[in-house]
Design a protein around this motif. Structure first.
Motif, PDB file in Angstrom:
ATOM      1  N   LEU A 293     -26.432  48.855-107.175  1.00  0.00           N
ATOM      2  CA  LEU A 293     -24.726  49.459-107.277  1.00  0.00           C
ATOM      3  C   LEU A 293     -25.117  51.089-107.468  1.00  0.00           C
ATOM      4  CD1 LEU A 293     -21.950  49.280-107.705  1.00  0.00           C
ATOM      5  CD2 LEU A 293     -22.318  48.884-109.986  1.00  0.00           C
ATOM      6  N   GLY A 294     -26.095  51.444-108.090  1.00  0.00           N
ATOM      7  CA  GLY A 294     -26.313  52.943-108.172  1.00  0.00           C
ATOM      8  C   GLY A 294     -25.315  53.605-109.161  1.00  0.00           C
ATOM      9  N   LYS A 295     -24.835  54.663-108.879  1.00  0.00           N
ATOM     10  CA  LYS A 295     -23.965  55.671-109.731  1.00  0.00           C
ATOM     11  C   LYS A 295     -22.949  56.032-108.423  1.00  0.00           C
ATOM     12  CE  LYS A 295     -27.286  56.799-113.305  1.00  0.00           C
ATOM     13  NZ  LYS A 295     -27.956  57.874-114.067  1.00  0.00           N
ATOM     14  N   PRO A 296     -22.186  55.286-108.183  1.00  0.00           N
ATOM     15  CA  PRO A 296     -21.024  55.708-107.187  1.00  0.00           C
ATOM     16  C   PRO A 296     -19.794  56.381-107.871  1.00  0.00           C
ATOM     17  CG  PRO A 296     -20.895  53.258-107.525  1.00  0.00           C
ATOM     18  CD  PRO A 296     -21.994  53.919-108.344  1.00  0.00           C
ATOM     19  N   ASP A 297     -19.325  57.377-107.173  1.00  0.00           N
ATOM     20  CA  ASP A 297     -17.772  57.869-107.373  1.00  0.00           C
ATOM     21  C   ASP A 297     -16.945  56.770-107.464  1.00  0.00           C
ATOM     22  OD1 ASP A 297     -19.040  60.575-107.613  1.00  0.00           O
ATOM     23  OD2 ASP A 297     -19.609  60.047-105.559  1.00  0.00           O
ATOM     24  N   LEU A 298     -16.887  55.992-106.495  1.00  0.00           N
ATOM     25  CA  LEU A 298     -15.971  54.853-106.509  1.00  0.00           C
ATOM     26  C   LEU A 298     -16.475  53.469-106.153  1.00  0.00           C
ATOM     27  CD1 LEU A 298     -12.909  54.036-105.960  1.00  0.00           C
ATOM     28  CD2 LEU A 298     -13.179  54.881-103.669  1.00  0.00           C
ATOM     29  N   ILE A 299     -15.994  52.432-107.103  1.00  0.00           N
ATOM     30  CA  ILE A 299     -16.483  51.282-106.730  1.00  0.00           C
ATOM     31  C   ILE A 299     -15.272  50.372-106.162  1.00  0.00           C
ATOM     32  CG2 ILE A 299     -17.100  48.977-107.666  1.00  0.00           C
ATOM     33  CD1 ILE A 299     -18.360  50.544-109.843  1.00  0.00           C
ATOM     34  N   LEU A 300     -15.246  49.876-104.850  1.00  0.00           N
ATOM     35  CA  LEU A 300     -14.233  48.999-104.174  1.00  0.00           C
ATOM     36  C   LEU A 300     -14.508  47.564-104.255  1.00  0.00           C
ATOM     37  CD1 LEU A 300     -11.689  49.436-102.412  1.00  0.00           C
ATOM     38  CD2 LEU A 300     -13.272  49.498-100.588  1.00  0.00           C
ATOM     39  N   LEU A 301     -13.579  46.941-104.692  1.00  0.00           N
ATOM     40  CA  LEU A 301     -13.621  45.502-104.839  1.00  0.00           C
ATOM     41  C   LEU A 301     -12.617  45.101-103.763  1.00  0.00           C
ATOM     42  CD1 LEU A 301     -13.602  44.733-108.645  1.00  0.00           C
ATOM     43  CD2 LEU A 301     -15.253  43.943-107.147  1.00  0.00           C
ATOM     44  N   PRO A 302     -13.012  44.449-102.509  1.00  0.00           N
ATOM     45  CA  PRO A 302     -12.100  44.311-101.278  1.00  0.00           C
ATOM     46  C   PRO A 302     -11.613  42.747-101.536  1.00  0.00           C
ATOM     47  CG  PRO A 302     -14.456  43.580-100.822  1.00  0.00           C
ATOM     48  CD  PRO A 302     -14.446  44.287-102.246  1.00  0.00           C
ATOM     49  N   ILE A 323     -20.728  46.656-112.838  1.00  0.00           N
ATOM     50  CA  ILE A 323     -19.378  47.334-112.660  1.00  0.00           C
ATOM     51  C   ILE A 323     -18.733  48.005-114.128  1.00  0.00           C
ATOM     52  CG2 ILE A 323     -17.336  47.136-111.896  1.00  0.00           C
ATOM     53  CD1 ILE A 323     -18.187  45.126-109.661  1.00  0.00           C
ATOM     54  N   LEU A 324     -18.528  47.258-115.088  1.00  0.00           N
ATOM     55  CA  LEU A 324     -18.024  47.318-116.399  1.00  0.00           C
ATOM     56  C   LEU A 324     -18.912  48.568-117.046  1.00  0.00           C
ATOM     57  CD1 LEU A 324     -17.343  43.764-117.470  1.00  0.00           C
ATOM     58  CD2 LEU A 324     -15.645  45.572-116.672  1.00  0.00           C
ATOM     59  N   SER A 325     -20.191  48.763-116.758  1.00  0.00           N
ATOM     60  CA  SER A 325     -21.199  49.749-117.419  1.00  0.00           C
ATOM     61  C   SER A 325     -20.676  51.198-116.717  1.00  0.00           C
ATOM     62  CB  SER A 325     -22.452  49.322-117.299  1.00  0.00           C
ATOM     63  OG  SER A 325     -22.813  49.463-116.038  1.00  0.00           O
ATOM     64  N   ARG A 326     -20.289  51.257-115.606  1.00  0.00           N
ATOM     65  CA  ARG A 326     -20.050  52.711-114.984  1.00  0.00           C
ATOM     66  C   ARG A 326     -18.519  53.177-115.293  1.00  0.00           C
ATOM     67  NH1 ARG A 326     -24.376  50.309-113.837  1.00  0.00           N
ATOM     68  NH2 ARG A 326     -25.861  50.748-111.984  1.00  0.00           N
ATOM     69  N   ARG A 327     -18.856  53.747-116.497  1.00  0.00           N
ATOM     70  CA  ARG A 327     -17.341  54.025-117.268  1.00  0.00           C
ATOM     71  C   ARG A 327     -16.960  55.468-116.572  1.00  0.00           C
ATOM     72  NH1 ARG A 327     -16.029  50.855-121.277  1.00  0.00           N
ATOM     73  NH2 ARG A 327     -17.691  49.889-122.004  1.00  0.00           N
TER      74      ARG A 327
END
Length: 502
Positions: A293-302, A323-327
């Protein structure tokens, strides 16, 4: 019934390029002044298209209709199979849900029942159009399936039309696949094959010429085109195209923004992602494990064909916790992804799974209940978030669930007055049922600029082409590409004579 002229494109395998070649031929015939329409009797795809009257068909036929300058109709793809569980698919007939059927049951009991529906569509199309460009499915030489195959040679027989056989040279073994397919056809089927097309070629054609000469001598069938690989920018349909999307999304070291798309096992309508890949300075990655997952600027759930099972997969893989940890990351959920962002998903009737209730990710204050009745509609409206309130957007909805927003603000308001989606109080998390959101290119550029500003970067300035402008350019470029590399004079003769179509 009026006899319609038709040409069928069959392939030696899935993802050989049938859909794209049909799209290009549709555009060429339209440019040449012919009254042409696309047709595919039976499609299996999770990337669907909504007609203007709310019917659901394969996305390829929607795209091909656009290339013809037409509004798509359900007759262009009368049967659509959407896999939803192991060996089980939703069967859609003439754009509407028919049944959820196990593969053996559908093949042995229902194929004879739906075949007349295919003939009804052919009859209606024949009354409206002069030429059909017909797309096959998979391979016509699947020996274990041929007796109930209603997507290939049986349709060619119904239309009494010639067939062009296309093979993907990028896979390797192109001569074996073409000759082997012919060998497995019945004699009357083999007689329908009037030409070969070799697709996705890279390299120097003169190195291929001796093989082409051998192929023509061996089979007595001409090679009508060697088509170089072409970055066409047209929506893919087949799930195998996800691999090409993944390859297109190689890490870009010069990217301003990093977007992680969660590659759900039952991902649907994955073309929602494509506009993001076309934006400058953006890196799009497909992610299927927690460690990537890394440290993205945007996470997209399709979107998902089975939201509950894909949500359970997120938890099982550890991706939910990541996902929940990437606040600091923004999160966008579309359709099934939107449902996952809520607090709880209810499935009291077992519409999607055996689980009556499953906790969501809890990023938005909403609850979803799955109902048997599917909503399929094109829709448009105005965004309500302050940063994007000047934007009008359009797209389509395909979903079973009904979502109740318990508090907070909706994402947009449709022209009907109905509200859709939800936005978190800090604006970081957005959910919507609207597929095609990012195809609203002006909004997409502004949304990505919003993320840039959030990172302390300068926004990108300048005009943005509309989706319709992009599509028209793509169709025209594809037609020009095929005109250069395909023997169109021979193809016209095969259909019915050059300009006899007039």
């Amino acid at each position: 019934m009026k006899q319609i002229q038709a040409l069928m494109i069959q392939g030696t395998s899935s993802d050989a390029g049938k859909s794209l070649l049909c799209t290009g031929l549709c555009r060429i015939l339209k440019e040449d002044g012919h009254n042409v329409a696309p047709f595919k009797s039976q499609n299996m795809a999770l990337n669907s298209y909504i007609t203007s009257d709310g019917g659901e068909i394969g996305r390829a036929q929607g795209v091909q209709a656009e290339a013809c300058g037409l509004e798509a109709t359900v007759d262009m793809n009368p049967i659509l199979l959407k896999p939803k569980a192991e060996m089980t698919s939703e069967v859609i007939v003439h754009g509407k849900h028919f049944a959820d059927l196990e593969a053996f049951t559908y093949r042995n009991e229902y194929v004879p029942r739906v075949l007349p529906k295919v003939q009804e569509s052919i009859d209606r199309l024949a009354a409206q159009f002069d030429v059909l460009i017909v797309e096959g499915a998979g391979s016509p030489a699947e020996i274990n399936l041929k007796d109930r195959d209603i997507a290939n040679m049986r349709i060619a027989d119904m239309l009494d039309c010639p067939v062009l056989l296309v093979a993907d040279i990028e896979r390797g073994g192109v001569f074996a696949s073409l000759v082997g397919t012919l060998e497995l056809l019945d004699p009357h089927e083999r007689a329908r094959v009037k030409g070969f097309l070799i697709n996705k070629f890279r390299g120097r054609k003169e190195l291929l010429d001796s093989g082409l000469e051998w192929l023509e001598q061996r089979t007595g069938i001409p090679v009508l085109g060697v088509i170089p690989h072409f970055d066409h920018g047209i929506d893919p349909e087949d799930s195998l195209a996800l691999e090409s999307l993944r390859l297109k999304a190689r890490d870009r070291t010069d990217a301003d923004l990093d977007i992680a798309v969660i590659k759900l096992p039952r991902i649907s309508n994955f073309t929602d992602v494509a506009p993001l890949q076309e934006e400058p300075g953006v890196n799009v990655r497909f992610v299927s494990s927690a460690r990537s997952l890394g440290k993205p600027d945007l996470i997209l759930l399709p979107g998902s064909k089975n939201t509950v099972e894909d949500l359970l997969w997120l938890r099982h893989t550890g991706l939910a916790d990541e996902i929940l940890s990437r606040r600091k990351a923004s999160v966008v959920g579309i359709c099934g992804g939107f449902q996952m962002l809520g607090e709880v998903l209810h499935d009291p009737e077992g519409v999607e799974s055996v689980h009556a209730q499953v906790p969501g990710l809890g990023l938005l204050p909403l609850e979803t209940t799955f109902l048997a009745e599917k909503k399929t509609i094109r829709n448009s409206g105005r965004l309500l978030a302050k940063a994007f309130s000047e934007h009008e957007v359009e797209g389509y909805e395909i979903h079973l669930g009904r979502t109740y927003r318990k508090s907070g603000e909706p994402f947009l308001q449709f022209q009907s007055g109905e509200y859709d989606g939800a936005v978190s109080t800090d604006g970081r998390v957005v959910g919507t049922y609207l597929h095609g959101l990012f195809q609203n290119r002006a909004f997409t550029r502004d949304y990505l600029n919003h993320l840039r500003v959030k990172k302390g970067l300068a926004p990108l300035l300048g005009a943005v082409e509309t989706e319709s402008q992009r599509r028209e350019k793509s169709y025209a470029a594809l037609a020009a590409h095929l005109r250069k590399h395909v023997d169109l004079e021979r193809i016209y003769e095969i259909i019915g004579g050059a300009h006899v179509l007039d």
